[in-house]
Scaffold this motif. Sequence first.
Motif, PDB file in Angstrom:
ATOM      1  N   SER A 115       0.732  -1.210  -0.028  1.00 23.94           N
ATOM      2  CA  SER A 115       0.056  -0.002  -0.126  1.00 23.94           C
ATOM      3  C   SER A 115       1.024   1.250  -0.067  1.00 23.94           C
ATOM      4  O   SER A 115       0.587   2.196  -0.447  1.00 23.94           O
ATOM      5  N   ALA A 118       1.719   2.139  -3.461  1.00 29.26           N
ATOM      6  CA  ALA A 118       0.460   2.249  -4.102  1.00 29.26           C
ATOM      7  C   ALA A 118       0.082   3.751  -3.772  1.00 29.26           C
ATOM      8  O   ALA A 118      -0.378   4.496  -4.703  1.00 29.26           O
ATOM      9  N   PHE A 119       0.587   4.501  -2.705  1.00 29.92           N
ATOM     10  CA  PHE A 119       0.239   5.831  -2.324  1.00 29.92           C
ATOM     11  C   PHE A 119       1.483   6.780  -2.066  1.00 29.92           C
ATOM     12  O   PHE A 119       1.438   7.811  -1.381  1.00 29.92           O
ATOM     13  N   ASN A 120       2.438   6.299  -2.810  1.00 28.90           N
ATOM     14  CA  ASN A 120       3.340   7.146  -3.159  1.00 28.90           C
ATOM     15  C   ASN A 120       4.239   7.492  -1.944  1.00 28.90           C
ATOM     16  O   ASN A 120       4.759   8.824  -1.674  1.00 28.90           O
ATOM     17  N   SER A 229      -3.093   1.500   5.348  1.00 33.66           N
ATOM     18  CA  SER A 229      -3.417   1.617   4.229  1.00 33.66           C
ATOM     19  C   SER A 229      -4.306   2.684   4.002  1.00 33.66           C
ATOM     20  O   SER A 229      -4.115   3.638   3.347  1.00 33.66           O
ATOM     21  N   ILE A 230      -5.568   2.947   4.945  1.00 29.30           N
ATOM     22  CA  ILE A 230      -6.434   3.779   4.940  1.00 29.30           C
ATOM     23  C   ILE A 230      -5.790   5.180   5.165  1.00 29.30           C
ATOM     24  O   ILE A 230      -6.099   6.209   4.400  1.00 29.30           O
ATOM     25  N   TYR A 233      -3.525   6.382   2.186  1.00 32.65           N
ATOM     26  CA  TYR A 233      -4.597   6.628   1.092  1.00 32.65           C
ATOM     27  C   TYR A 233      -5.224   7.996   1.412  1.00 32.65           C
ATOM     28  O   TYR A 233      -5.091   9.058   0.466  1.00 32.65           O
ATOM     29  N   GLU A 234      -5.410   8.311   2.612  1.00 29.22           N
ATOM     30  CA  GLU A 234      -6.250   9.608   3.004  1.00 29.22           C
ATOM     31  C   GLU A 234      -5.274  10.708   2.918  1.00 29.22           C
ATOM     32  O   GLU A 234      -5.256  11.970   2.423  1.00 29.22           O
ATOM     33  N   GLY A 237      -2.995   9.715  -0.889  1.00 30.84           N
ATOM     34  CA  GLY A 237      -3.467   9.078  -2.240  1.00 30.84           C
ATOM     35  C   GLY A 237      -4.170  10.093  -3.028  1.00 30.84           C
ATOM     36  O   GLY A 237      -4.228   9.780  -4.255  1.00 30.84           O
ATOM     37  N   ARG A 238      -4.675  11.297  -2.619  1.00 31.08           N
ATOM     38  CA  ARG A 238      -5.403  12.100  -3.304  1.00 31.08           C
ATOM     39  C   ARG A 238      -4.473  13.335  -4.268  1.00 31.08           C
ATOM     40  O   ARG A 238      -4.718  13.783  -5.048  1.00 31.08           O
ATOM     41  N   ILE A 240      -1.989  11.818  -5.962  1.00 30.98           N
ATOM     42  CA  ILE A 240      -1.391  11.083  -7.135  1.00 30.98           C
ATOM     43  C   ILE A 240      -2.187  11.391  -8.250  1.00 30.98           C
ATOM     44  O   ILE A 240      -3.246  11.638  -8.468  1.00 30.98           O
TER      45      ILE A 240
END
Lengths: 240, 240
Positions: A115, A118-120, A229-230, A233-234, A237-238, A240
Amino acid sequence: MIESINNEKIKNYAKLNDKKYRKETSLFIASGFHLVEEALKKGIVKEILLLNGEKDIYGGATYVSEDILKKVSDLTNNPKVLAICYMPNNNEIKGNIIILDDIKDPGNLGTIIRSAVAFNYDTIILSKNSVDVYNPKVVRATEGMLFNINIIIDDIENIIPKLKDMGYKIYGTDVNGGKLCQNEINKHALIIGSEAHGMNKNIKNLCDENLYIKMNNKCESLNAGVSASILMYELNGRNI
Amino acid sequence: MIESINNEKIKNYAKLNDKKYRKETSLFIASGFHLVEEALKKGIVKEILLLNGEKDIYGGATYVSEDILKKVSDLTNNPKVLAICYMPNNNEIKGNIIILDDIKDPGNLGTIIRSAVAFNYDTIILSKNSVDVYNPKVVRATEGMLFNINIIIDDIENIIPKLKDMGYKIYGTDVNGGKLCQNEINKHALIIGSEAHGMNKNIKNLCDENLYIKMNNKCESLNAGVSASILMYELNGRNI
């Protein structure tokens, strides 16, 4: 072609299921087609062991018997290929960081690394009591993403002040509240505590802020891999 | 107090590690203090087996030897208490729904159930080929949240048209794109595909829309438990 499970090289490779021997040799095992492919992309493969009769799409693979793959791999469901890999020497601090404070479950660590890529997140820092990142179960759970992140194993309490000097904002996590997790555009380090006890108290005191995830009050907490992961992402993730 | 591992009742309880026997008896095992406590709250406990010498905080527990707990539990790290539970009869469709299309890994299923309760999903629908929800590994990974969600095991292809008639919006998931996942205020059912193959094609065709999570292109996909949890968090977590 090697057929004897008593071959010296094979016996040494099988020892790579042991953390101590991995540390001594700076080698580890990546098993299965997908992981071997990812390791080849990164140029860290020392030797490929391939099941007799399979096509050598890699060039230069060493053919071995099923018993040898069984001996070297820790999998019950034996792979047809595995690679003996050099540990990459990627211990630079860069980009956003995830810090793991004594994560113990190999599946959770692997999932978090997957993750994180995935989320940089570019760097992962593990406490010395965390599960070993080159444990075969961890390597598998990363789905090869282990090769796309910088890895540092260090004392977290010592490294946080250095990160602050470098301009990092330090986010802790706390199921009991704090600041609701939101998108973050500045560089930051996110700390995830252990499955059983959360963050160590000394480390909690070093955080700039504690983040939490809003949830139904029937549920006390989430799985550590899921909550990490959440949060990633929060926070990131935005962007990206 | 029971001390013989050959006691008939104990032999039958140990069989509950088998799906077939769980189905025949409508019983399952919940192990460890936290799970037993959650099962008691729900009033589904048939009998508590407690290690000799432990304090009976439950009232009416049956004291047993360590060997018996080892025999009945599937854990290598034996619990000091376990409960034999009646399967709850909660198979009503209500609230928001998560649908699992052949999830195979017990840890993933348990994690998804835990996250579903956290993010206010009231119902879970499992395909007949999914891992059994009363598998002891699943029960443990839910951290007791299994008792806070309605559970239906059915043919997904047949149930989707019924859900549409009930006004549910059907969201599929696809790593290759679709609509970016966003907060959803209307009632919906979210479908998660299997770890190895994603959603079955017939089911994909029945979805109103496919959702995806934006990620770094080095990473092909996330762990199934993580991606399900992020989608539930994004769709419904903001409504809590």
